[in-house]
Scaffold this motif. Structure first.
Motif, PDB file in Angstrom:
ATOM      1  N   ASN A  25       0.982  -1.295   0.078  1.00 35.28           N
ATOM      2  CA  ASN A  25       0.037   0.094  -0.100  1.00 35.28           C
ATOM      3  C   ASN A  25       0.650   1.524   0.230  1.00 35.28           C
ATOM      4  O   ASN A  25       1.675   1.474   0.881  1.00 35.28           O
ATOM      5  CB  ASN A  25      -0.901   0.138   1.221  1.00 35.28           C
ATOM      6  CG  ASN A  25      -1.699   0.566   1.433  1.00 35.28           C
ATOM      7  OD1 ASN A  25      -2.342   1.991  -0.098  1.00 35.28           O
ATOM      8  ND2 ASN A  25      -2.435   0.611   1.839  1.00 35.28           N
ATOM      9  N   GLN A  26       0.612   1.861  -1.709  1.00 27.19           N
ATOM     10  CA  GLN A  26       1.840   2.853  -1.222  1.00 27.19           C
ATOM     11  C   GLN A  26       1.233   4.441  -1.062  1.00 27.19           C
ATOM     12  O   GLN A  26       0.234   4.178  -1.268  1.00 27.19           O
ATOM     13  CB  GLN A  26       2.619   2.717  -2.586  1.00 27.19           C
ATOM     14  CG  GLN A  26       3.805   4.007  -3.248  1.00 27.19           C
ATOM     15  CD  GLN A  26       4.219   3.526  -4.475  1.00 27.19           C
ATOM     16  OE1 GLN A  26       4.337   2.116  -4.489  1.00 27.19           O
ATOM     17  NE2 GLN A  26       4.976   4.539  -4.972  1.00 27.19           N
ATOM     18  N   TRP A  27       1.777   5.051  -0.205  1.00 22.78           N
ATOM     19  CA  TRP A  27       1.650   6.706  -0.124  1.00 22.78           C
ATOM     20  C   TRP A  27       0.285   6.606   0.584  1.00 22.78           C
ATOM     21  O   TRP A  27      -0.483   7.792  -0.101  1.00 22.78           O
ATOM     22  CB  TRP A  27       1.439   7.330  -1.549  1.00 22.78           C
ATOM     23  CG  TRP A  27       2.800   7.637  -2.894  1.00 22.78           C
ATOM     24  CD1 TRP A  27       4.191   7.192  -1.696  1.00 22.78           C
ATOM     25  CD2 TRP A  27       3.450   7.413  -4.254  1.00 22.78           C
ATOM     26  NE1 TRP A  27       5.181   7.266  -2.852  1.00 22.78           N
ATOM     27  CE2 TRP A  27       4.780   7.345  -4.443  1.00 22.78           C
ATOM     28  CE3 TRP A  27       1.951   7.586  -4.949  1.00 22.78           C
ATOM     29  CZ2 TRP A  27       5.013   7.458  -5.378  1.00 22.78           C
ATOM     30  CZ3 TRP A  27       2.528   7.429  -6.132  1.00 22.78           C
ATOM     31  CH2 TRP A  27       4.162   7.607  -6.695  1.00 22.78           C
ATOM     32  N   ALA A  65      -4.005   6.435  -4.482  1.00 23.08           N
ATOM     33  CA  ALA A  65      -2.497   5.763  -4.780  1.00 23.08           C
ATOM     34  C   ALA A  65      -1.734   4.187  -4.882  1.00 23.08           C
ATOM     35  O   ALA A  65      -3.494   3.945  -5.063  1.00 23.08           O
ATOM     36  CB  ALA A  65      -1.473   6.279  -3.116  1.00 23.08           C
ATOM     37  N   PRO A  66      -1.132   3.947  -5.116  1.00 22.28           N
ATOM     38  CA  PRO A  66      -1.003   2.635  -6.375  1.00 22.28           C
ATOM     39  C   PRO A  66      -1.015   1.415  -4.775  1.00 22.28           C
ATOM     40  O   PRO A  66      -0.802   1.523  -3.661  1.00 22.28           O
ATOM     41  CB  PRO A  66       0.408   2.621  -6.254  1.00 22.28           C
ATOM     42  CG  PRO A  66       0.969   3.733  -6.721  1.00 22.28           C
ATOM     43  CD  PRO A  66      -0.084   4.459  -6.004  1.00 22.28           C
ATOM     44  N   GLU A  67      -1.743  -0.072  -4.983  1.00 23.07           N
ATOM     45  CA  GLU A  67      -1.785  -0.981  -4.918  1.00 23.07           C
ATOM     46  C   GLU A  67      -1.516  -1.926  -5.203  1.00 23.07           C
ATOM     47  O   GLU A  67      -1.191  -1.838  -6.550  1.00 23.07           O
ATOM     48  CB  GLU A  67      -3.348  -1.118  -4.103  1.00 23.07           C
ATOM     49  CG  GLU A  67      -3.516  -0.202  -2.820  1.00 23.07           C
ATOM     50  CD  GLU A  67      -5.156  -0.655  -2.454  1.00 23.07           C
ATOM     51  OE1 GLU A  67      -5.195  -1.344  -1.256  1.00 23.07           O
ATOM     52  OE2 GLU A  67      -5.810   0.422  -2.904  1.00 23.07           O
ATOM     53  N   THR A  68      -0.807  -2.446  -4.686  1.00 25.77           N
ATOM     54  CA  THR A  68      -0.364  -4.074  -5.912  1.00 25.77           C
ATOM     55  C   THR A  68      -0.832  -5.037  -4.601  1.00 25.77           C
ATOM     56  O   THR A  68      -0.093  -4.996  -3.650  1.00 25.77           O
ATOM     57  CB  THR A  68       1.356  -3.450  -5.423  1.00 25.77           C
ATOM     58  OG1 THR A  68       1.557  -3.004  -6.776  1.00 25.77           O
ATOM     59  CG2 THR A  68       1.975  -4.861  -6.039  1.00 25.77           C
ATOM     60  N   SER A  85       5.001   4.396   2.922  1.00 27.98           N
ATOM     61  CA  SER A  85       3.676   2.866   2.428  1.00 27.98           C
ATOM     62  C   SER A  85       4.511   1.761   3.137  1.00 27.98           C
ATOM     63  O   SER A  85       5.397   1.570   4.143  1.00 27.98           O
ATOM     64  CB  SER A  85       4.400   2.719   1.193  1.00 27.98           C
ATOM     65  OG  SER A  85       4.891   4.022   0.236  1.00 27.98           O
ATOM     66  N   HIS A  86       3.254   0.886   3.288  1.00 27.72           N
ATOM     67  CA  HIS A  86       3.332   0.094   4.200  1.00 27.72           C
ATOM     68  C   HIS A  86       3.517  -1.271   2.959  1.00 27.72           C
ATOM     69  O   HIS A  86       2.469  -1.496   1.538  1.00 27.72           O
ATOM     70  CB  HIS A  86       1.905  -0.609   4.694  1.00 27.72           C
ATOM     71  CG  HIS A  86       2.207   0.680   5.210  1.00 27.72           C
ATOM     72  ND1 HIS A  86       2.938   0.915   7.436  1.00 27.72           N
ATOM     73  CD2 HIS A  86       1.674   1.995   6.207  1.00 27.72           C
ATOM     74  CE1 HIS A  86       2.289   1.718   7.607  1.00 27.72           C
ATOM     75  NE2 HIS A  86       1.563   2.890   6.830  1.00 27.72           N
TER      76      HIS A  86
END
Length: 310
Positions: free
Chosen positions: A59-61, A67-70, A288-289
């Motif tokens: 979980n970015q920004w 914000a981006p999630e991957t 970011s986590h």
């Protein structure tokens, strides 16, 4: 400070038009890439000598809308003495775009000397890209702009990649490209494209036995893609008593990170990383986590006496 919705839209669209435009698209970014190496280098497949299953979420920004999630899932295993087989799937979400990559991987390990192995790998799969411009409802966009009126829905493109991975008990180095095909998704209704560009990865690291209970592993990741800045990650991790991993990383001109992992049992490991942004974007997010869980079983080649540190 809470960033406004309109400003978010402008920033995210600029990021997206790195994809939907004339420039290059960046692959998913990981701080704990050393635990899902197969995703970026097919030659790593099966080299842990056991069935290895990993799930990772990034979980970015945090705090920045869109914000981006991957989400990354991978499984790989040796098959026989020299062959490795694996599968990975990556789901990326950023603002108005959703992207899915699915790949099967094959590797062949070649002993080059006592305790030294060269693994060669290939992967093949596909990419699905969706872009929903209606989600860009920021108030800062012109609704009559033709560039935001046509969505992209599950646009398919094939992927083929190759890799090489050389390793001993203490050292490793790898060079790879997860996708050699440069694909353009062209929308005939508008003058925009989504470009899939070739990414090149170089990884290396070395494990130092500081004493019976403590190991140190410095590592390096370099990622290059045409049309984007060179990405360099430098990290150092300590392994205590084959159980607890603590470390730090620096992404050149982007972020500093803290990493932690715990080997719960011979089969289970969990890990966590936190990134602090060093760019202007740090004003608008709380970092970011990244978390992962790894499950391994069956010592299929009967070589491992203790969990390998890479």
């Amino acid at each position: 400070m809470k960033i406004t919705k309109s400003y978010i839209g402008i920033m995210m669209l600029l990021s997206l038009f790195t994809t939907v435009g004339s420039r290059a698209q960046q692959d998913s970014q990981y701080t704990q890439y050393m635990y899902n190496t197969m995703t970026i280098n097919s030659a790593y497949t099966g080299t842990r000598d056991m069935l290895s299953i990993l799930a990772l979420y990034r979980n970015q920004w945090v705090g920045l809308d869109g914000a981006p999630e991957t989400l990354n899932f991978s499984i790989h295993s040796p098959v026989g003495d020299r062959v490795g087989l694996g599968f990975s799937i990556v789901s990326d979400k950023i603002f108005i775009s959703d992207e899915t990559n699915a790949n099967g991987a094959f590797s062949y390990q070649i002993p080059v000397a006592d305790g030294k192995t060269l693994s060669l790998g290939v992967n093949a799969g596909f990419n699905l890209l969706s872009v929903d411009f209606s989600r860009a409802n920021t108030g800062a966009l012109d609704p009559t702009d033709p560039n935001i009126q046509y969505n992209i829905e599950n646009r398919f493109s094939p992927q083929i990649g190759v890799g090489a991975f050389y390793y001993t008990d203490k050292f490793y180095a790898g060079l790879s490209s997860p996708n050699l095909l440069e694909t353009k998704h062209y929308n005939s209704n508008i003058n925009s494209t989504a470009n899939e560009r070739t990414h090149m990865y170089f990884i290396t690291g070395y494990v130092f036995d500081l004493n019976y209970f403590l190991k140190l592993k410095p590592a390096l990741l370099v990622k290059a893609v045409s049309g984007a800045p060179l990405s360099v990650d430098v990290s150092a991790n300590f392994l205590f008593n084959e159980k607890l991993t603590l470390g730090a990383a620096y992404r050149w001109d982007a972020a500093v990170s803290a990493l932690a992992g715990f080997q719960i049992s011979d089969k289970f490991m969990v890990g966590y990383a936190y990134d602090w942004e060093t760019t202007e974007l740090s004003r608008y997010n709380s970092g970011s986590h990244e978390i992962f869980i790894r499950f391994e079983l069956f010592n299929l080649r009967k070589k491992i006496l203790s969990p390998r540190f890479f």
